[in-house]
Motif scaffolding. Sequence first.
Motif, PDB file in Angstrom:
ATOM      1  N   SER A 148       0.818  -1.212   0.000  1.00  0.00           N
ATOM      2  CA  SER A 148       0.000   0.000   0.000  1.00  0.00           C
ATOM      3  C   SER A 148       0.854   1.265   0.000  1.00  0.00           C
ATOM      4  O   SER A 148       0.680   2.151  -0.839  1.00  0.00           O
ATOM      5  CB  SER A 148      -0.921  -0.019   1.223  1.00  0.00           C
ATOM      6  OG  SER A 148      -1.549   1.225   1.407  1.00  0.00           O
ATOM      7  N   ASN A 149       1.772   1.359   0.951  1.00  0.00           N
ATOM      8  CA  ASN A 149       2.564   2.577   1.095  1.00  0.00           C
ATOM      9  C   ASN A 149       3.542   2.766  -0.051  1.00  0.00           C
ATOM     10  O   ASN A 149       3.801   3.889  -0.488  1.00  0.00           O
ATOM     11  CB  ASN A 149       3.306   2.560   2.423  1.00  0.00           C
ATOM     12  CG  ASN A 149       2.367   2.631   3.611  1.00  0.00           C
ATOM     13  OD1 ASN A 149       1.167   2.413   3.488  1.00  0.00           O
ATOM     14  ND2 ASN A 149       2.889   2.922   4.779  1.00  0.00           N
ATOM     15  N   GLY A 150       4.105   1.648  -0.561  1.00  0.00           N
ATOM     16  CA  GLY A 150       4.993   1.749  -1.706  1.00  0.00           C
ATOM     17  C   GLY A 150       4.260   2.227  -2.945  1.00  0.00           C
ATOM     18  O   GLY A 150       4.786   3.037  -3.723  1.00  0.00           O
ATOM     19  N   ALA A 209      -8.455   3.632   6.624  1.00  0.00           N
ATOM     20  CA  ALA A 209      -7.796   3.656   5.319  1.00  0.00           C
ATOM     21  C   ALA A 209      -8.738   3.210   4.217  1.00  0.00           C
ATOM     22  O   ALA A 209      -8.759   3.794   3.120  1.00  0.00           O
ATOM     23  CB  ALA A 209      -6.549   2.766   5.346  1.00  0.00           C
ATOM     24  N   VAL A 210      -9.536   2.172   4.478  1.00  0.00           N
ATOM     25  CA  VAL A 210     -10.508   1.695   3.485  1.00  0.00           C
ATOM     26  C   VAL A 210     -11.537   2.788   3.183  1.00  0.00           C
ATOM     27  O   VAL A 210     -11.939   2.968   2.026  1.00  0.00           O
ATOM     28  CB  VAL A 210     -11.203   0.408   3.979  1.00  0.00           C
ATOM     29  CG1 VAL A 210     -12.419   0.077   3.121  1.00  0.00           C
ATOM     30  CG2 VAL A 210     -10.216  -0.755   3.961  1.00  0.00           C
ATOM     31  N   ALA A 211     -11.971   3.519   4.208  1.00  0.00           N
ATOM     32  CA  ALA A 211     -12.920   4.611   3.991  1.00  0.00           C
ATOM     33  C   ALA A 211     -12.335   5.668   3.053  1.00  0.00           C
ATOM     34  O   ALA A 211     -13.022   6.176   2.147  1.00  0.00           O
ATOM     35  CB  ALA A 211     -13.303   5.233   5.329  1.00  0.00           C
ATOM     36  N   ALA A 212     -11.050   5.993   3.259  1.00  0.00           N
ATOM     37  CA  ALA A 212     -10.396   6.951   2.359  1.00  0.00           C
ATOM     38  C   ALA A 212     -10.247   6.370   0.960  1.00  0.00           C
ATOM     39  O   ALA A 212     -10.458   7.074  -0.043  1.00  0.00           O
ATOM     40  CB  ALA A 212      -9.034   7.344   2.928  1.00  0.00           C
ATOM     41  N   ASP A 213      -9.877   5.078   0.874  1.00  0.00           N
ATOM     42  CA  ASP A 213      -9.791   4.412  -0.437  1.00  0.00           C
ATOM     43  C   ASP A 213     -11.112   4.532  -1.190  1.00  0.00           C
ATOM     44  O   ASP A 213     -11.149   4.882  -2.377  1.00  0.00           O
ATOM     45  CB  ASP A 213      -9.466   2.919  -0.253  1.00  0.00           C
ATOM     46  CG  ASP A 213      -8.071   2.668   0.279  1.00  0.00           C
ATOM     47  OD1 ASP A 213      -7.165   3.439  -0.067  1.00  0.00           O
ATOM     48  OD2 ASP A 213      -7.902   1.704   1.033  1.00  0.00           O
ATOM     49  N   ILE A 262       2.350  -3.443  -9.104  1.00  0.00           N
ATOM     50  CA  ILE A 262       0.935  -3.813  -9.149  1.00  0.00           C
ATOM     51  C   ILE A 262       0.071  -2.585  -9.395  1.00  0.00           C
ATOM     52  O   ILE A 262      -0.839  -2.602 -10.239  1.00  0.00           O
ATOM     53  CB  ILE A 262       0.529  -4.501  -7.831  1.00  0.00           C
ATOM     54  CG1 ILE A 262       1.278  -5.826  -7.666  1.00  0.00           C
ATOM     55  CG2 ILE A 262      -0.980  -4.737  -7.790  1.00  0.00           C
ATOM     56  CD1 ILE A 262       1.122  -6.441  -6.283  1.00  0.00           C
ATOM     57  N   ALA A 263       0.343  -1.504  -8.673  1.00  0.00           N
ATOM     58  CA  ALA A 263      -0.458  -0.289  -8.829  1.00  0.00           C
ATOM     59  C   ALA A 263      -0.260   0.336 -10.204  1.00  0.00           C
ATOM     60  O   ALA A 263      -1.208   0.886 -10.782  1.00  0.00           O
ATOM     61  CB  ALA A 263      -0.091   0.709  -7.733  1.00  0.00           C
ATOM     62  N   LEU A 293      -4.760   3.270  -8.561  1.00  0.00           N
ATOM     63  CA  LEU A 293      -3.889   3.372  -7.394  1.00  0.00           C
ATOM     64  C   LEU A 293      -4.637   2.951  -6.134  1.00  0.00           C
ATOM     65  O   LEU A 293      -4.144   2.153  -5.327  1.00  0.00           O
ATOM     66  CB  LEU A 293      -3.371   4.809  -7.252  1.00  0.00           C
ATOM     67  CG  LEU A 293      -2.600   5.127  -5.970  1.00  0.00           C
ATOM     68  CD1 LEU A 293      -1.375   4.231  -5.823  1.00  0.00           C
ATOM     69  CD2 LEU A 293      -2.186   6.603  -5.943  1.00  0.00           C
ATOM     70  N   PHE A 294      -5.847   3.470  -5.963  1.00  0.00           N
ATOM     71  CA  PHE A 294      -6.591   3.187  -4.740  1.00  0.00           C
ATOM     72  C   PHE A 294      -7.350   1.860  -4.809  1.00  0.00           C
ATOM     73  O   PHE A 294      -7.731   1.319  -3.767  1.00  0.00           O
ATOM     74  CB  PHE A 294      -7.512   4.364  -4.416  1.00  0.00           C
ATOM     75  CG  PHE A 294      -6.735   5.607  -4.092  1.00  0.00           C
ATOM     76  CD1 PHE A 294      -6.114   5.749  -2.860  1.00  0.00           C
ATOM     77  CD2 PHE A 294      -6.563   6.605  -5.044  1.00  0.00           C
ATOM     78  CE1 PHE A 294      -5.360   6.866  -2.575  1.00  0.00           C
ATOM     79  CE2 PHE A 294      -5.821   7.736  -4.757  1.00  0.00           C
ATOM     80  CZ  PHE A 294      -5.209   7.871  -3.515  1.00  0.00           C
ATOM     81  N   LEU A 295      -7.522   1.311  -5.998  1.00  0.00           N
ATOM     82  CA  LEU A 295      -7.996  -0.066  -6.094  1.00  0.00           C
ATOM     83  C   LEU A 295      -6.939  -1.026  -5.543  1.00  0.00           C
ATOM     84  O   LEU A 295      -7.257  -2.031  -4.911  1.00  0.00           O
ATOM     85  CB  LEU A 295      -8.318  -0.417  -7.552  1.00  0.00           C
ATOM     86  CG  LEU A 295      -9.564   0.250  -8.152  1.00  0.00           C
ATOM     87  CD1 LEU A 295      -9.636  -0.044  -9.643  1.00  0.00           C
ATOM     88  CD2 LEU A 295     -10.831  -0.236  -7.455  1.00  0.00           C
ATOM     89  N   THR A 296      -5.679  -0.688  -5.786  1.00  0.00           N
ATOM     90  CA  THR A 296      -4.581  -1.498  -5.247  1.00  0.00           C
ATOM     91  C   THR A 296      -4.518  -1.396  -3.730  1.00  0.00           C
ATOM     92  O   THR A 296      -4.427  -2.406  -3.025  1.00  0.00           O
ATOM     93  CB  THR A 296      -3.242  -1.049  -5.849  1.00  0.00           C
ATOM     94  OG1 THR A 296      -3.301  -1.148  -7.271  1.00  0.00           O
ATOM     95  CG2 THR A 296      -2.088  -1.904  -5.327  1.00  0.00           C
ATOM     96  N   THR A 297      -4.569  -0.172  -3.214  1.00  0.00           N
ATOM     97  CA  THR A 297      -4.437   0.002  -1.766  1.00  0.00           C
ATOM     98  C   THR A 297      -5.632  -0.572  -1.018  1.00  0.00           C
ATOM     99  O   THR A 297      -5.476  -1.121   0.081  1.00  0.00           O
ATOM    100  CB  THR A 297      -4.254   1.488  -1.405  1.00  0.00           C
ATOM    101  OG1 THR A 297      -5.384   2.254  -1.874  1.00  0.00           O
ATOM    102  CG2 THR A 297      -2.981   2.042  -2.037  1.00  0.00           C
TER     103      THR A 297
END
Length: 436
Positions: free
Chosen positions: A213-215, A273-277, A343-344, A356-360
């Motif tokens: 996620s962070n990478g 984090a999921v809410a932000a995603d 992946i992202a 990007l946020f589908l990955t995270t």
Amino acid sequence: MIRQLLPVSALLLGSGLLLFAGGMHGLILPVRGAAEGFGATELGLLGTGWAVGYVAGCFYVPRIVGSVGHIRGFGVMCAFAAIAILLQALLVTPEFWIPVRAVSGFCFAGAAMIVESWLSDRASPQSRGTIFGVYTMVNLGATTAGQLAIATGDASGFLFFAVAAIVYSLALVPTALSTSESPAPLTSVRLNLPLLWRNSPVAVVAVFLVGISNGSFGTLSAVYADRVGLTLGALALFASIPVLAGALSQVPIGFASDRMDRRKVLLVVAVLAVAADLGFILLAPQDQMMNLVLVSIFGAAIFAMYPIIVAHANDHAPEGTSIQVSGGLLMVYGLGNIAGPLIAGVAMSAAGASGLFLTTIVAHVLMILYTALRIVQRAAVAEEDKGAFQMSAPARGLTPETAALAGGEQEAETLEEAMEAEEADQARSTSTDPTE
């Protein structure tokens, strides 16, 4: 405080200059690459290259420093970092940038390990906390300042490449002029996944997912911001605000994790984090303010996860092995950093900016599911057996030496020996002698 910091002021200055240049370097590449027409997958591979170099540096720099010493080793790292960014300015192609970015990652791992080892050697037990806190603030402030500096000029030219190279070169001056003796050899790190897994399965899985996620975000946040139409100034804020939000959120999150099951705190943070995603995916915000609000929430969550995970793993670790546990988890995090940007990048190529946020979100949901499972399977650590939560900068800039600087004395025994001794003690305490 001044008396404590004066002996290490040259190291702090050198580290600050290095991180200022690094913040500028890390942001100018995706911005310039996007302007040159690099694809999302190619830009993601820049992050993968960095992570490969960083992990390799954590393994091999101790050997280099053992041969040439701390001062020469730090000078070499700064010099090659400057050479790398100048080469990237001269030849703007993804095929060239990706391996050169790995050189930068190697240099940053090496420079950070050298500075942290030096600081740890100079710190007394009374001053260690102060020095580590100031070191963390210097690095956060310098990195943020370097990112925000991008907004002051034209990112399409040679200017920021040259400025970063100059600052990289300046970073070696304070330590080169220092008359201090070189400290003890650097910490050598070994990655032993079976032992880390025995110690804490949830820490291994969660730290790998946080690395993904962070990478991903650290590499491609600027690409996302560019694709949704943010200005260069807003783009710099989009990259830097999450780091500051994560640093601030560690205060209440650390307080909570010291008083309840750290895994439950990790669950709450992952849900945030999921809410932000979901906000980024479903709302697809285009305006500057909404993007900055969402990314602040996102950063407050994702950059607080790593220290929770490390603290949880150390709660289960045998006494005297925190440096080795933290170093092993950092290597697992690095593996996630290698996979995440790739992946992202592929996801953004297929699904657009929201990739990007589908990955995270996949990484965060998997973290929630596995952490919840482990809460059911394993009891929480008793309050009296917990260690203290240790605030940290984003893990992308941490090394195995960070734990030594933050935690205290070098450990005498290996993790393997400590775990075997602990298991033997448990076996003896639960066995029954029929003669008694």
